[in-house]
Write an enzyme that holds these catalytic residues in place. Structure first.
Site, PDB file in Angstrom:
ATOM      1  N   CYS A 306      41.945  32.128  62.056  1.00  0.00           N
ATOM      2  CA  CYS A 306      43.425  31.481  62.749  1.00  0.00           C
ATOM      3  C   CYS A 306      43.436  30.426  61.949  1.00  0.00           C
ATOM      4  O   CYS A 306      42.403  29.601  61.621  1.00  0.00           O
ATOM      5  CB  CYS A 306      43.691  30.726  64.534  1.00  0.00           C
ATOM      6  SG  CYS A 306      45.204  30.026  64.035  1.00  0.00           S
ATOM      7  N   SER A 363      37.006  37.967  67.706  1.00  0.00           N
ATOM      8  CA  SER A 363      35.815  38.679  66.635  1.00  0.00           C
ATOM      9  C   SER A 363      34.289  38.736  67.423  1.00  0.00           C
ATOM     10  O   SER A 363      33.921  39.651  66.431  1.00  0.00           O
ATOM     11  CB  SER A 363      35.470  37.219  65.699  1.00  0.00           C
ATOM     12  OG  SER A 363      34.641  36.092  66.898  1.00  0.00           O
ATOM     13  N   MET A 389      46.314  37.512  63.440  1.00  0.00           N
ATOM     14  CA  MET A 389      47.892  38.427  63.469  1.00  0.00           C
ATOM     15  C   MET A 389      48.958  37.497  62.992  1.00  0.00           C
ATOM     16  O   MET A 389      50.062  37.797  62.450  1.00  0.00           O
ATOM     17  CB  MET A 389      48.288  38.981  64.936  1.00  0.00           C
ATOM     18  CG  MET A 389      47.703  39.553  65.805  1.00  0.00           C
ATOM     19  SD  MET A 389      47.807  41.180  64.554  1.00  0.00           S
ATOM     20  CE  MET A 389      49.016  41.559  65.186  1.00  0.00           C
ATOM     21  N   ARG A 405      55.005  36.825  65.342  1.00  0.00           N
ATOM     22  CA  ARG A 405      54.419  35.924  66.967  1.00  0.00           C
ATOM     23  C   ARG A 405      54.642  34.942  65.713  1.00  0.00           C
ATOM     24  O   ARG A 405      54.036  33.943  66.999  1.00  0.00           O
ATOM     25  CB  ARG A 405      53.078  36.223  66.581  1.00  0.00           C
ATOM     26  CG  ARG A 405      52.131  36.019  68.002  1.00  0.00           C
ATOM     27  CD  ARG A 405      50.897  36.491  67.520  1.00  0.00           C
ATOM     28  NE  ARG A 405      50.235  36.165  68.397  1.00  0.00           N
ATOM     29  CZ  ARG A 405      49.445  34.999  69.083  1.00  0.00           C
ATOM     30  NH1 ARG A 405      49.536  34.348  68.223  1.00  0.00           N
ATOM     31  NH2 ARG A 405      49.083  34.921  70.131  1.00  0.00           N
ATOM     32  N   GLU A 423      49.566  32.074  58.992  1.00  0.00           N
ATOM     33  CA  GLU A 423      48.273  30.822  59.417  1.00  0.00           C
ATOM     34  C   GLU A 423      47.072  32.004  60.258  1.00  0.00           C
ATOM     35  O   GLU A 423      46.636  31.663  61.042  1.00  0.00           O
ATOM     36  CB  GLU A 423      48.733  30.614  60.988  1.00  0.00           C
ATOM     37  CG  GLU A 423      50.477  29.689  60.585  1.00  0.00           C
ATOM     38  CD  GLU A 423      51.317  29.373  61.852  1.00  0.00           C
ATOM     39  OE1 GLU A 423      50.328  29.317  62.379  1.00  0.00           O
ATOM     40  OE2 GLU A 423      52.327  28.941  61.288  1.00  0.00           O
ATOM     41  N   GLU A 477      20.036  19.857  67.929  1.00  0.00           N
ATOM     42  CA  GLU A 477      19.215  20.354  69.007  1.00  0.00           C
ATOM     43  C   GLU A 477      19.161  21.470  69.346  1.00  0.00           C
ATOM     44  O   GLU A 477      18.444  22.273  69.707  1.00  0.00           O
ATOM     45  CB  GLU A 477      19.184  19.182  69.108  1.00  0.00           C
ATOM     46  CG  GLU A 477      17.347  18.878  70.369  1.00  0.00           C
ATOM     47  CD  GLU A 477      17.361  17.596  71.369  1.00  0.00           C
ATOM     48  OE1 GLU A 477      16.144  17.629  70.929  1.00  0.00           O
ATOM     49  OE2 GLU A 477      18.538  17.833  72.048  1.00  0.00           O
TER      50      GLU A 477
END
Length: 496
Positions: A306, A363, A389, A405, A423, A477
């Site tokens: 995204c 993902s 998307m 969307r 996007e 760390e």
């Protein structure tokens, strides 16, 4: 005024900014309960697959439901195809098969054999013109018959073992074992055939004791729907989907809020739940709960594919967004799904500690066998296609659901004449094999976290878990350091 706006801006956190503090604990990871309840949708693991065209179609939805989670079938396809996919999930582990292939007693043996060979089945119920069960014919009945013009009624087994529709699975199994049959026809009080139970299907169901199922024993499945697509919602309701996910980049758009009320009215009298997203603020939560949302989906721009936060400059770091929405949602007993930004199993634990009831994954699942993305080889290593998307490919491919969307949705037929502002991006993720292996590692990590935090279940995890903010040095760390990793761990992929 403007300087004050900057000075008073609050600090917001995401997964890498925090760690969970270990507590005194009597809880062993193996004894933890990771089930969750999404407004009546009972899941045995808090994992929901993303409604993306490279993540969730029927194969992913079936596999994830069998593992105890929930798949949300994407909407970048025709209404008819999406309905077909929902129905395929519902039929995958059906106890009683309703669409039974039958033959008539007046059909010939040859015709019956052709039907068996066409559908790769070894037996057929025989019904009269009133759908009343009069017998059953199997390969054993016909394999020695040379005259294929003989009538089915002359060779069929007439004394058929059958059961009523309310038969329990265990009772059906006992009947089949006692009578040495592999098929149990289900009939009504007038002996009309309703369906059939097979031994193979019962044994297959028993392979998945943790499966997420509806009241009829079918796998749970959700499907995405555009914020203005009432025609699609109507078709999904008729297909008996378990949840409709209103799929929108900014669900706090007031037209969307108004439409949520209409969608909720459409669902009256059904058990179908309304999942609404995406949002990132308490105000959005308040408005959508008031409008009728059963479940809220949180996440503006945290996903790996995204680009909303850099293209539009809008978003809230995911952990803060989840916590802010959760504070409102818990007051109304509305569950929330944390959608996006999950990279490791520890992030799932952090999301739940911040108030999420489940997480939505893209993902992490896109590289599995069950994901619909194309398999490819890059420099000798296997990858699978993965795209947002909001990417150009998703906006212009399929039925253009990606454009809709992101409020850039002309009719699909006019897409080629329109300039789009994406996007999201398109790419590939490493191939990971079956989704069951990925889920095993993710849930294992969550259970480990619950053991550290002293939480027996997810509710206790939300109550007992404590956060500590860490510095950039603390982030370094936290990861393996001062070593060349020679063997990649299944839950810590290299190159992230």
């Amino acid at each position: 005024m403007f300087l004050k706006k900057l000075i008073e801006a609050k600090k917001a956190y995401t997964f890498d900014d925090v760690l969970l503090v270990p507590n005194a604990s009597w809880v062993e990871p193996k004894d933890t309960d990771v089930s969750t309840d999404l407004a009546g949708l009972k899941l045995n693991i808090p994992i929901v697959s993303a409604a993306m065209d490279t993540v969730t179609e029927k194969e992913m939805a079936i596999a994830l439901a069998r593992l105890g989670g929930l798949g949300v079938i994407h909407r970048n396809m025709s209404i008819e195809e999406q309905v077909h996919q929902v129905q395929a999930v519902k039929k995958a582990d059906e106890v009683v098969i309703k669409d039974v292939i039958t033959v008539s007693p007046d059909d010939t043996v040859g015709e019956a054999i052709n039907v068996m060979e066409t559908y790769s089945i070894s037996g057929l119920p025989v019904v009269d013109n009133e759908d009343k069960l009069v017998g059953i014919i199997t390969h054993r009945d016909v394999k020695a018959i040379e005259d294929k013009t003989k009538k089915v009624k002359d060779v069929m087994t007439k004394d058929v073992v059958c059961a009523k529709e309310d038969v329990e699975e265990e009772e059906a199994l006992e009947l089949m074992y006692a009578n040495r049959v592999e098929r149990l026809p289900i009939v009504d009080d007038e002996n009309r055939l309703i369906g059939i139970i097979t031994l193979r299907d019962i044994l297959k169901r028993r392979k998945y004791p943790q499966a997420a199922r509806d009241k009829k024993g079918r796998l749970l499945v959700a499907a995405a729907c555009g914020p203005h697509d009432f025609e699609r919602a109507k078709a999904l309701i008729e297909a008996e989907v378990d949840a409709i996910a209103i799929d929108c980049a900014h669900a706090h758009n007031m037209r969307v809020v108004e439409n949520v009320k209409k969608f909720k009215e459409m669902l009256e009298g059904t058990d179908i739940k309304l999942i609404v997203g995406n949002i990132a603020t308490k105000e959005a939560a308040e408005d959508l709960i008031k409008a009728g949302a059963d479940v809220l989906k949180v996440g503006i721009g945290p996903g790996s594919i995204c680009t909303t936060r850099v293209v539009a400059g809008v978003g809230v770091p995911q952990l803060t967004a989840v916590a802010e929405v959760a504070d409102v949602a818990k007051e109304h007993n509305v569950p929330i799904i944390a959608d996006g930004g999950i990279r490791y199993s520890g992030d799932i634990a952090k999301a739940i500690a911040a108030g999420a009831d489940a997480v939505m994954l893209g993902s992490l699942l896109a590289g599995t066998d069950e994901a619909p993305g194309q398999l490819m080889v890059i420099n000798g290593r296997k990858y699978k296609q993965y795209r947002g998307m909001g990417s150009l490919g998703a906006m212009t491919g399929g039925v253009g659901a990606g454009a809709d969307r992101y409020f850039q949705a002309p009719a699909k037929s006019h897409m080629k004449h329109v300039k789009l502002v994406p996007e999201g991006v398109e790419g590939a993720v490493p191939y990971k094999g079956p989704v069951s292996e990925v889920v095993f590692q993710l849930i294992g990590g969550l259970r480990a976290s619950m053991g550290y935090c002293g939480a027996k279940n997810l509710k206790e995890m939300q109550e007992k878990a404590r956060f500590v903010i860490i510095t950039p040095s603390g982030q370094v760390e936290s990861h393996p350091h001062d070593i060349i990793i020679t063997n990649e761990a299944p839950n810590y992929p290299l190159g992230k």
